[in-house]
Design an enzyme around this catalytic site. Structure first.
Site, mmCIF file in Angstrom:
data_model
loop_
_atom_site.group_PDB
_atom_site.id
_atom_site.type_symbol
_atom_site.label_atom_id
_atom_site.label_comp_id
_atom_site.label_asym_id
_atom_site.label_seq_id
_atom_site.Cartn_x
_atom_site.Cartn_y
_atom_site.Cartn_z
ATOM 1 N N GLY A 180 0.901 -1.690 0.314
ATOM 2 C CA GLY A 180 0.079 -0.037 -0.243
ATOM 3 C C GLY A 180 0.719 1.647 -0.351
ATOM 4 C CD GLU B 141 -3.908 29.668 -8.774
ATOM 5 O OE1 GLU B 141 -4.949 28.440 -8.963
ATOM 6 O OE2 GLU B 141 -2.965 30.107 -8.929
#
Ligand code: ATP
Length: 506
Positions: A111, A339
């Site tokens: 993992g 942005e």
């Protein structure tokens, strides 16, 4: 009265003994010695009894220092269940030999980093009342042939000796980054690595049911596909357990665990909300969020951690510390438009999704858009992935609209968009249909990525172009205020859209 009974008795006995020695002339030294020996024996028996109760069934033996139990690991319910099932083989040894079951030799935890693999290995040692020895694959890497192999030998020997010394029946050896030594052998090029791996295989083969102390090897990796098949075959790493990023419930559990030793403003803080906002965070990142929030609270000389501290900590862990980079006015304007491009695109394809637009330098970025948490998702449709790409390309599209060219500020956005395209191709969601991606040549990749990204870039630009006015009005507000909350941004967007529609109607 009873409280001081012991002290009064000791005083009385001492005075009585002095009286016997001085007044009557009896030699009391042998009695004193006898009393000391009896007292010592009683004290030892008492402390053995105390350990027997503390250690549960491990009567008379001290527990390891700060043992870690499975309860102290947040989320990971499935991984914990699978691991406990496997460990029960180690615990019920009699049954195992009665049924002739071969011993469990190795468990592989796979993992992403920071999901609690080391914690699980430590809890496994505690659960099976074993000693714990941890190492990392890179510790066995040496230039000199044979050194890594001899270190493996030493590790197993050390585990056996330590277990025997501490009177334990078993030992857990944990090797993190096992792919470093357990990678696929390539036939002679890397002799040192091969010898180390061969030694590991020999040690695993040498584990027998009747051995005492029994050894269990737990390996951890985030690249299981790199491991040599000899290591993965039955009889070696017998169990493979995946330790994934925690879901929302798991994240809340982990946050709660790390909040235990911190002052939290219970009226203000909702860890459930923080769990929602921290989608994709590992256990280690969540621990960091709690820690950073505590640092913010301490810096502000507050009494307890508030929701605002936690929110700031999420930003820091996600995007890095705020920096003092002084951008020029032109740069700030470009960043603000970039942005706003992301934010307007996001509101157009997924209304209500923007949580904050900021013109603050953080980590490597000069500004950022934070999105509202969505439900944990594990399956994505083609339209969803396309809208993600449009949001990612919104910044570059805005720069093209206002400056006629893009800047280096879009590099990360493109990387993100290309990763999405890759996952679309691999999942058969493109015009190529269901394909084996390993057959794709670089030219083919370039062609398919180029065509998808160009088409979506075109789409993003035409969407944003229709809202050019919104950019110009929001730009001043953003430059002045530096941050806009999602709600404020949406109000602005609605006002501007309404006034534009009015103007068109007139
Ligand atoms: P790596 O693969 O990088 O070695 P790992 O999966 O072994 O990472 P750990 O070392 O177990 O991760 O976790 C690092 C730290 O993150 C822990 O010390 C703990 O503070 C926190 N942590 C990670 N996962 C959890 C969890 N499930 N519950 C509680 N804390 C966690």
């Amino acid at each position: 009265m009873l409280k001081y009974g012991k002290e009064i008795l000791i005083g009385f006995v001492s005075v009585f003994l002095l009286f016997l020695q001085i007044a009557i002339g009896i030699n009391v030294i042998p009695f004193v010695l006898l009393a000391v020996i009896v007292g010592g024996l009683v004290y030892m028996a008492k402390s053995r009894g105390h350990l027997a109760t503390v250690g549960g069934e491990r009567k008379g033996k001290p527990r390891p220092l700060q043992p870690l139990s499975f309860e102290e690991i947040g989320g990971q319910d499935r991984a914990k269940r699978e691991l406990i099932e496997a460990l029960d083989f180690l615990v019920h040894v009699d049954q195992i030999s009665k049924f002739g079951i071969r011993p469990l030799k190795g468990i592989l935890l796979t993992g992403p980093p920071g999901t609690g693999k080391t914690l699980l290995a430590k809890a496994a040692a505690n659960y099976t009342d074993s000693i714990y020895l941890g190492a990392s694959g890179s510790e066995f890497v040496e230039m000199y042939v044979g050194v890594g192999a001899s270190r493996i030998r030493e590790l197993f020997k050390d585990a056996r000796q330590k277990a025997a010394k501490q009177g334990k029946n078993s030992a857990v050896i944990f090797i993190d980054e096992i792919d470093v030594i357990g990678g696929k052998r390539d036939g002679g090029q890397q002799r040192e690595y091969d010898q180390t791996l061969n030694q590991l295989l020999t040690e695993l083969d040498g584990i027998h049911t009747t051995d005492s102390p029994r050894i269990l090897l737990i390996g951890a990796t985030n690249r299981k596909e790199m491991l040599d098949s000899a290591l993965l075959r039955p009889g070696r790493f017998d169990r493979h357990i995946s330790v994934d990023l925690p879901d929302k419930k798991g994240r809340e559990h982990i946050l709660n665990l790390h909040a235990r030793n911190k002052p939290i403003d219970a009226d203000d803080v909702s860890l459930e909300k923080i769990a929602e906002e921290s989608f994709g965070f590992s256990g280690a990142q969540l621990e960091s969020v709690m820690n950073e929030a505590a640092i913010y609270a301490m810096r502000e000389e507050g009494e307890a951690i508030s929701q605002r501290h936690l929110s700031m900590a999420i930003d820091k862990v996600m995007m890095g510390e705020r920096t003092d980079r002084e951008a020029t006015h032109e740069e700030r304007e470009r960043v603000a438009l970039h942005e706003l491009g992301h934010a307007i695109a996001a509101e157009l394809v997924r209304p209500g999704s923007v949580s904050q637009v900021a013109l603050l330098p953080r980590g490597g970025a000069l500004g950022y858009v934070r999105h509202n948490p969505q439900q944990d998702k594990y399956l994505y449709t083609k339209p969803f992935l396309e809208s993600q790409i449009i949001i990612a390309l919104g910044g570059a599209a805005a720069e093209e609209m206002f400056y006629g060219e893009r800047s280096t500020g879009s590099r990360g956005d493109f990387e993100q968009a290309m990763n999405i395209v890759r996952s679309m191709v691999e999942s058969g969601l493109t015009e190529l249909g269901i394909i084996d991606s390993s057959m794709m040549t670089p030219d083919k990749w370039a062609a398919v990525t180029g065509s998808i990204l160009n088409e979506l870039m075109h789409h993003a630009k035409s969407m944003l172009e229709e809202n050019r006015g919104v950019f110009l009005s929001a730009l001043d507000v953003l430059i002045q205020e530096e941050t806009l909350s999602g709600d404020r941004f949406r109000t602005l967007l609605q006002e501007l859209t309404a006034s534009r529609q009015e103007a068109i109607a007139q």
